[in-house]
Enzyme design. Structure first.
Site, PDB file in Angstrom:
ATOM      1  N   HIS A 131       0.859  -1.190   0.000  1.00  0.00           N
ATOM      2  CA  HIS A 131       0.000   0.000   0.000  1.00  0.00           C
ATOM      3  C   HIS A 131       0.886   1.227   0.000  1.00  0.00           C
ATOM      4  O   HIS A 131       2.110   1.119   0.093  1.00  0.00           O
ATOM      5  CB  HIS A 131      -0.981  -0.006   1.175  1.00  0.00           C
ATOM      6  CG  HIS A 131      -0.370   0.010   2.544  1.00  0.00           C
ATOM      7  ND1 HIS A 131       0.449  -0.990   3.006  1.00  0.00           N
ATOM      8  CD2 HIS A 131      -0.444   0.916   3.555  1.00  0.00           C
ATOM      9  CE1 HIS A 131       0.826  -0.717   4.244  1.00  0.00           C
ATOM     10  NE2 HIS A 131       0.311   0.445   4.606  1.00  0.00           N
TER      11      HIS A 131
ATOM     12  N   ASP B 287       5.742   4.556   5.303  1.00  0.00           N
ATOM     13  CA  ASP B 287       6.664   3.606   5.942  1.00  0.00           C
ATOM     14  C   ASP B 287       6.882   2.362   5.077  1.00  0.00           C
ATOM     15  O   ASP B 287       7.819   1.598   5.306  1.00  0.00           O
ATOM     16  CB  ASP B 287       6.197   3.233   7.367  1.00  0.00           C
ATOM     17  CG  ASP B 287       4.813   2.627   7.403  1.00  0.00           C
ATOM     18  OD1 ASP B 287       3.911   3.127   6.702  1.00  0.00           O
ATOM     19  OD2 ASP B 287       4.630   1.635   8.146  1.00  0.00           O
ATOM     20  N   HIS B 288       6.059   2.179   4.050  1.00  0.00           N
ATOM     21  CA  HIS B 288       6.232   1.051   3.121  1.00  0.00           C
ATOM     22  C   HIS B 288       6.748   1.496   1.748  1.00  0.00           C
ATOM     23  O   HIS B 288       7.482   0.769   1.091  1.00  0.00           O
ATOM     24  CB  HIS B 288       4.899   0.313   2.927  1.00  0.00           C
ATOM     25  CG  HIS B 288       4.373  -0.239   4.202  1.00  0.00           C
ATOM     26  ND1 HIS B 288       4.482  -1.560   4.542  1.00  0.00           N
ATOM     27  CD2 HIS B 288       3.782   0.378   5.251  1.00  0.00           C
ATOM     28  CE1 HIS B 288       3.976  -1.748   5.753  1.00  0.00           C
ATOM     29  NE2 HIS B 288       3.539  -0.577   6.200  1.00  0.00           N
TER      30      HIS B 288
ATOM     31  N   HIS C 166       1.306   3.847   2.109  1.00  0.00           N
ATOM     32  CA  HIS C 166       1.802   4.571   3.288  1.00  0.00           C
ATOM     33  C   HIS C 166       3.327   4.702   3.224  1.00  0.00           C
ATOM     34  O   HIS C 166       4.026   3.798   2.776  1.00  0.00           O
ATOM     35  CB  HIS C 166       1.391   3.845   4.575  1.00  0.00           C
ATOM     36  CG  HIS C 166      -0.037   4.141   4.991  1.00  0.00           C
ATOM     37  ND1 HIS C 166      -0.694   3.439   5.958  1.00  0.00           N
ATOM     38  CD2 HIS C 166      -0.905   5.086   4.546  1.00  0.00           C
ATOM     39  CE1 HIS C 166      -1.927   3.923   6.113  1.00  0.00           C
ATOM     40  NE2 HIS C 166      -2.079   4.920   5.259  1.00  0.00           N
TER      41      HIS C 166
HETATM   42 ZN   LIG Z   1       2.941   0.208   7.950  1.00  0.00          ZN
END
Ligand SMILES: [Zn+2]
Length: 275
Positions: free
Chosen positions: A77, A81-82, A79
């Site tokens: 996804h 942090d990814h 976000h």
């Molecule tokens: Zn995450």
């Protein structure tokens, strides 16, 4: 009792490189997954993680150590942090980066991805975010779940990007995959791998159902007031997580507005306490 999660080699085909971004929402940090068929020349990287050059270099080192290069990068996804490093990782590797809605090569449910003998199937699991995907590594009965199911605790459905009805549907879909033993192991986006996939998805469904009934009860007392509901339902949750709890309550209030009847009779009534 709990052994600290630091990533590393998990199965014959999967290695986790843990990103240095631990936190309340990211647990030990983001799991960057390196997947490859043993002995092959190209691998798949899932979620290169935050934009951190040292982390990306560590991922490339893990790939090089196996005598391979990156053939494809996938995002569970959008976000940060990814996915924050996706563009940079694409530059470093020269490999395509694929996700939901990323133009002509956007991924959708049921897509089969094959890289040097490694087979993955895209499983759309919206709910945590609208663009959340899981990836089935059928050769190992493993499902990479991103933030849909985490290695410990429970996942977050944050209004308005997250949507609880979709999330519950996604969990039920994963439950069906565990019921048929197509999936026995979870490789999550944060936290340790989960060897009992059926158990964790059942726990997630129970937890969601219990929270929903708590929110429903709180609304009966306090009205559909976000602060009041957070105070009543999330009293056991550390205060630093209350901003996230507010978004979760908003998602639940919206769900209850559209679905006034309790869902899945029998769920949520098994335990008094909520984990
Ligand atoms: Zn995450």
């Amino acid at each position: 009792m709990t052994i600290a999660w630091v990533g590393g080699i998990v199965t014959d085909r999967s290695t986790c490189v843990l990103a240095p971004n631990p936190g309340a929402m990211t647990l030990e940090g983001t799991n960057t997954w390196v997947l490859m068929e043993p002995g092959s020349a190209r691998c798949v990287v899932v979620d290169p993680g935050p934009l951190d050059e040292q982390h990306l270099q560590r991922v490339l080192d893990v790939v090089a150590l196996r005598g391979a290069r990156v053939g494809l990068t996938l995002l569970t996804h959008g976000h940060l942090d990814h996915a924050e490093s996706a563009g940079r990782f694409g530059e470093l590797t020269g490999a395509p980066v694929r996700a939901v809605g990323s133009g002509h090569d956007g991924l959708s449910d049921g897509d089969r991805l094959t890289v040097d003998g490694l087979d993955l199937v895209v499983v759309a699991t919206p709910g945590h975010t609208g663009d959340s995907l899981s990836f089935l590594l059928a050769a190992e009965n493993a499902l990479l779940t991103g933030d849909t199911i985490l290695g410990h605790g429970t996942a977050m459905v944050a209004w308005p990007d997250g949507e609880l009805a979709a999330y519950l549907h996604s969990l039920q879909r994963i439950e069906a995959m565990t019921g048929s033993r197509q999936v026995t192991r979870i490789l999550p986006g944060h936290g340790p791998t989960v060897p009992d996939a059926a158990g964790v998805v059942r726990y997630y469904l129970d937890h969601r159902s219990e929270r929903l009934e708590q929110v429903r009860a709180a609304v009966a007392v306090r009205g559909a007031d976000v602060e009041g509901v957070v105070e009543m339902v999330y009293a056991d949750v550390p205060r630093e997580l209350w901003p996230a709890a507010r978004l979760s309550v908003l998602a639940q209030l919206e769900y209850l507005r559209v679905h006034p009847q309790p869902w899945l009779p029998g769920r949520g009534q098994r335990r008094d306490s909520d984990r």
